[in-house]
Each structure stands twice: as C-alpha cells, then as structure tokens.
Design a protein around this motif. Structure first.
Motif, PDB file in Angstrom:
ATOM      1  N   TYR B 143       0.823  -1.216   0.000  1.00  0.00           N
ATOM      2  CA  TYR B 143       0.000   0.000   0.000  1.00  0.00           C
ATOM      3  C   TYR B 143       0.860   1.271   0.000  1.00  0.00           C
ATOM      4  O   TYR B 143       0.610   2.208   0.760  1.00  0.00           O
ATOM      5  CB  TYR B 143      -0.963   0.012   1.192  1.00  0.00           C
ATOM      6  N   ARG B 161       3.231   4.708   3.400  1.00  0.00           N
ATOM      7  CA  ARG B 161       2.199   3.691   3.171  1.00  0.00           C
ATOM      8  C   ARG B 161       0.849   4.271   3.568  1.00  0.00           C
ATOM      9  O   ARG B 161       0.746   5.028   4.533  1.00  0.00           O
ATOM     10  CB  ARG B 161       2.474   2.438   4.003  1.00  0.00           C
ATOM     11  N   MET B 162      -0.196   3.878   2.820  1.00  0.00           N
ATOM     12  CA  MET B 162      -1.533   4.379   3.110  1.00  0.00           C
ATOM     13  C   MET B 162      -2.323   3.262   3.786  1.00  0.00           C
ATOM     14  O   MET B 162      -2.633   2.255   3.160  1.00  0.00           O
ATOM     15  CB  MET B 162      -2.168   4.767   1.784  1.00  0.00           C
ATOM     16  N   LEU B 163      -2.604   3.437   5.068  1.00  0.00           N
ATOM     17  CA  LEU B 163      -3.360   2.439   5.828  1.00  0.00           C
ATOM     18  C   LEU B 163      -4.709   3.021   6.219  1.00  0.00           C
ATOM     19  O   LEU B 163      -4.969   4.199   6.006  1.00  0.00           O
ATOM     20  CB  LEU B 163      -2.565   2.031   7.074  1.00  0.00           C
ATOM     21  N   GLY B 166      -4.356   6.168   8.445  1.00  0.00           N
ATOM     22  CA  GLY B 166      -3.559   7.318   8.045  1.00  0.00           C
ATOM     23  C   GLY B 166      -2.320   6.911   7.291  1.00  0.00           C
ATOM     24  O   GLY B 166      -2.274   5.833   6.689  1.00  0.00           O
ATOM     25  N   ARG B 167      -1.312   7.780   7.323  1.00  0.00           N
ATOM     26  CA  ARG B 167      -0.102   7.543   6.533  1.00  0.00           C
ATOM     27  C   ARG B 167       1.072   7.206   7.426  1.00  0.00           C
ATOM     28  O   ARG B 167       1.365   7.901   8.381  1.00  0.00           O
ATOM     29  CB  ARG B 167       0.215   8.784   5.699  1.00  0.00           C
TER      30      ARG B 167
END
Lengths: 345, 259
Positions: B143, B161-163, B166-167
């Motif tokens: 991601y 990473r985009m979870l 958030g980032r």
C-alpha cells in the motif's frame, strides 16, 4: 494444537470492529471442526483485549508481548504467526481482511506452503476443506474458491460480511503466553512516523456512507478571487461544509467518486469504486454522482442506496432504492436539518 | 540493477462480466486493459529504473491474453517483457503464482525492486504479492503511496504507506517488494513510437523448466464463477420541495431501520 486461531487486530490498544466479525467466522469454523478457538494477541498490553476476545467467542487466548511488537510490523508479526503454525499445526487461521490482516496471513500462508482464501464473503466446510465465495472481476461476479491441499487453512473475511457474536458477559478464557520469534535487530523495517487522520470514520467499517461526485462543483457559493480554480474551491467547500455536516449528523464516513478525486475535490483515501475502496454499508447516499460502472463496483452491495442528482437519467438511479432529483446543495442541507430534528441530534 | 513489474490483462473496466452456465466467466467482445492498479506500478517501474540507472522488466504469469498487457507496458516505455505460462501453474492459486514470480525474479537477477499494483481485479486479491516477497525472503512494503527516498548504492529505501488510519513512513533495506496505490504517480500514455516498437516486439515465453522449478503443489482452485444475487429492483422517486423530499426520505430510512 488442534484449533482455529483468530488474530485479534487492535489499533492504539483498541480492537478494530472487524476483528470480532473475524472471530465469529473463526467460531463457526471451529464448531464445524469440533476444536476450540484460540485468540492470538500480539503486542504489549493485551490483557484487556484477552478478556474482550473471550466475550466475543474465544475459548483460549495466546498473548505474545514484547517491545518489538508494540507497533504492527509485518516481519515481526509474521515471525510470531509462522512459528505458531509450524509448531502447533492449527486447522485454520482467521483474521479480518484489513491492510494488516491481508498481508499478515498471506505471509504466514506462504511461509508454511498453506492455502489461503482471502477477503471472503461467506464460508462453508466440506470434508474438512474450506470453501468460500469471494468477489471476482472487480466485484462483478462471485468466485467460489476451494482449498484443495495443505494443512492449515488461512482465511481473511471482508468487513461487514460476518456479524460479530453478541458478547457473553463473564467469559474467562484461559490465557497463556507465547515468545516472540525475532529480536529487534533481525527486523529491517522501521516505522519512522504514523500520521493518523483524527476523527474520521473508516469507510470499510462504516454503517452509513455519504459520498460526493462531480456535482459537488455546483456549489452556489462564490469562490474567492484568489481561489485559483473556482470549481475545485467550490467542490472542496461543499465537501467540508455541506456533505461533512450530514456525515457528522449520521455518524457516517465521507466517500467520493473517482471523478471527484481526480479533479482534486477530495483526497484519494475517500475514493469508492474499482480503484478505490469497496464498501458495504447499510445506507449509501450518493450525491452528485452519476454512477459509472467503476463506481458501482465499489458500492453495489450496500443495503439501501439513495441517489441525489440533478440529472434524472443518471445511471445511479438504476441502483437506487430511493431517488431524489434536484440540487444537492438544496437537498443535503434540508436532509441534515430533518435528521437532526427527527433523531434529536 | 533491475526493476521487475508484474502485470496482467483484465477486462475493460466498463465491461459487463458474467458467469456462464458451466461456471466460467466471460466479458463478451469487450477489450482487455492493463489491470487498473498496475498502471501505477508500471509508471513507477520506468521512473525507478531511470533513477537507479538500470532496466525495467515487465512480466505476466498466465495465458496468451496477458500479452496485451505486456505490449501496453512496452509501449509505455518498459525495457523488456516476458510471459510465464505452464500447465503446472494456476495463476488464481496465490501460492503457485508467488512460487513462479519469485523464480522469475531470481532468473532476471540483480533485482532491487519488485513492483505490483495494489491488487489484481480479476482474482480480487493481493495475497500473491506478499507471498512473492516471502518466497524471495525479501521485505514486503504494501500500500505504498509515495517512495520518499531510495538509494540504490547504499541499498536503503523510505516509503509512505496508506493504511486505514492514516499515513505511515517506513524505512527498510533493498531489495524489497512494493505494492503501489493510485496516488503514487500519474501514469503516462504510450507514445506513438512506443506503440509501434511494442507491436513488433517478440516476447519470450518461459515455462517452469526455464525458471528451474518444479510445479508447486496446488492449494486452492476456483470451483466456479457465479452471478451476483439479483438486486432489489424496487425504486421510489421522492418528489417535492427539498424540505418535502428530505422529510419523506427520513421517514423511509427510519422504516428501513438504517437510521
């Protein structure tokens, strides 16, 4: 250990909602296999979660606490899960199909040459092998996928596809501890920072979603002279000051169409559709969204769809249970006021 | 150094896809496109190969239809392509896919970076990506919305990473496998010259024997494709002034128990 393991996923010490749905799926599989459900909790401070896991259906709890495990990292967590699978040979391992759950179970399934059914919508068991319905071809068809070999069967379940069990008060699962598999110097990935978006509702967990599309640019407010692109300013203002208040009133998450994201109206994290998030809320309100097939791929399993659009020919009305033809900039504020009045919010 | 990007052909995003009576799947005469998430991985492959003064190789695992995605990739500007097809590999079985993909990366050699789009829309899965990293024994960074810094000499990388929450910014050591999100870049369109060159390219076809591995034991299979359950087709048009529309809609939503 003949058991079904359920990984309990938490963020900032709190279990995420989908994890108890996954535990319910694990409970169903364990009952078919006539084995106990063992909840695996990784990271320090898991005792409170252990009691909660018992209430949601776990028979036993394994706690693996170490400072190297406090923030989720794939290498460290997969080390723990893989070692557990190799030593105890569980019948199945189940987790929620979140960013973390997907990669953690895929990693351990690969390490142990095991089968995995990811992001499942439903589960069944025949002759000891698990079979699942999954979304295929961007959600346009279902693929019935079966395990055909291996020992431990890995499963991740889509958010909102399974219902969490009603919590049983007073359940006291037996808790044992488990040693970590890797030491800090064996883990090459380091987390430098984690910027969380405070106060936002997670789209995939949301029971209600309010989404905006290209029509958000029809804001009657005048953009300030120094705004740059007036359409972008109007749409952003509409998302913040018209759609967000409705979402706040409903406890909803805010979504968007690809057109709105690509035009710069709202960040990509909000995109629903084929190259965005796939959601399945009880209520999906689409405002100013025409409803291209790529958008439908992300929201078609919503229970009730409400379409608000100026164009009565927009394809979104073919998906909708309720359609309101008109200006979203008049209808959304009226709806926010009506919900506040009726629900006393 | 080399960058390897894995891709595949999937039905046009606007195509109507249906299951047939025998449990197969078809999309009529609709064209195929590069798996929508892979465009970003392909673009990043071109950028990173340039940054590392290396080459970008694109690979598809599966039947002849996936040559279309490889030609599109070459037309975009990737340097080389290869396709893997073997009766011993079911590309819908993630473990089989990952075993073959790891062998491909070893065959290409001197690879620092393996890129995938976030998921494959046809199999509806990303698990083969993580499993490729594990089969290689490499770090998986999933991601990824931004490669913040990468040093191919020092073998270090920093990504965002985009979870869900958030980032996250993570550092790691090369080589790595990365899956990319949509906002990592703006994919380029193939150039006219690129399309002409790609149309003449002869794409090597590798079997498991060429990769030096035996067929992995099967773990999962698609038993059949099914059509989605029919949607509730009831529709009510709510008319009136905005206030009247809002009132009737709230009535209905309370009756439906979704408020």
């Amino acid at each position: 250990m003949s058991a079904v393991i359920a990984w309990v996923e938490a963020f900032n010490g709190k279990a995420i909602p989908a994890t108890w749905e996954a535990l319910a799926a694990a409970r169903m599989l364990a009952d078919k296999f006539a084995v106990p459900v063992v909840a695996l909790i990784i990271g320090e401070g898991g005792e409170a979660l252990a009691a909660e896991a018992g209430q949601f259906g776990a028979d036993e709890v394994l706690l693996c606490a170490d400072s190297s495990l406090n923030n989720y990292r794939l290498e460290a967590y997969a080390g723990v899960l893989t070692a557990l699978v190799q030593s105890h040979h569980p019948r199945a391992v189940v987790a929620a199909a979140t960013s973390r759950g997907r990669e953690l179970l895929a990693a351990s399934a690969a390490d142990t040459d095991s089968p995995m059914l990811g992001d499942v919508l439903s589960l069944s068991v025949g002759d000891g092998w698990i079979s699942a319905d999954r979304a295929g071809y961007a959600g346009k068809v279902l693929s019935e996928t079966q395990v055909v070999g291996g020992e431990t069967q890995f499963v991740t379940v889509r958010s909102r596809a399974f219902k969490a069990l009603d919590p049983k008060a007073g359940a006291a699962p037996q808790v044992s501890s488990l040693a970590p598999a890797l030491s800090e110097d064996q883990i090459v990935s380091k987390v430098e920072s984690f910027e969380t978006e405070a106060g936002t509702v997670n789209l995939t967990d949301a029971a209600v979603i309010v989404s905006g599309g290209r029509g958000m640019a029809n804001n009657p407010k005048d953009a300030p002279a120094d705004a740059g692109d007036a359409a972008v300013w109007k749409a952003r203002d509409g998302f913040a000051n018209v759609l967000q208040p409705l979402a706040d009133t409903l406890g909803a998450a805010v979504g968007a169409s690809r057109a709105a994201v690509d035009a710069g109206y709202i960040p990509y994290a909000h995109q629903v559709g084929q190259t965005g998030k796939v959601v399945a809320p009880d209520l999906y309100i689409a405002a100013g969204i025409s409803g291209a097939i790529q958008h439908q791929a992300g929201m078609r399993t919503s229970k009730i769809i409400v379409a608000i659009n100026k164009d009565k020919e927009a394809p979104i009305f073919k998906m909708a249970r309720y359609g309101l033809v008109g200006d979203l900039y008049q209808i959304i504020p009226a709806l926010t006021a009506e919900v506040k009045k009726r629900l006393g919010k | 150094m080399s960058v390897v990007v894995f891709t595949r052909s999937t039905p046009d995003t606007a195509a109507k896809v249906e299951a047939d009576a025998s449990g197969g799947v078809s999309w009529g005469d609709a064209a195929t496109v590069v798996n929508p998430w892979d465009e970003y991985a392909l673009e990043e492959g071109i950028l990173q190969a340039k940054a590392g003064a290396g080459k970008a190789v694109v690979v598809a695992i599966g039947g002849e239809m996936h040559s279309e995605a490889l030609k599109h990739s070459l037309a975009m500007g990737l340097d080389e392509a290869a396709r893997v097809e073997d009766a011993g590999i079911d590309p819908t079985d993630s473990l089989a896919y990952a075993t073959a993909a790891a062998a491909v990366v070893k065959k290409i050699a001197d690879v620092d970076l393996v890129l995938f789009g976030k998921e494959s829309v046809d199999v509806g899965s990303d698990q083969h990506i993580v499993q490729t990293a594990r089969k290689l024994g490499w770090t998986m960074l999933s991601y990824v919305s931004k490669i913040v810094a990468v040093d191919y000499a020092a073998k270090t990388i920093k990504v965002e990473r985009m979870l869900e929450e958030g980032r996250q910014v993570v550092t790691s050591r090369l080589p790595v496998v990365i899956s990319v999100m949509k906002d990592i870049n703006e994919p380029r369109y193939p150039s006219f010259i690129g399309i002409r060159k790609a149309s003449k390219a002869v794409i090597p076809l590798w079997s498991l024997g060429d990769l030096g591995i035996a067929a992995p034991p099967p773990r999962t299979k698609v038993a059949r494709y099914k059509n989605l359950p029919a949607r509730d087709t009831r529709f009510e048009l709510i008319e009136g002034t905005p206030e009247e529309q809002a009132k009737v809609l709230v009535d209905r939503l309370i009756e439906e128990k979704v408020l």
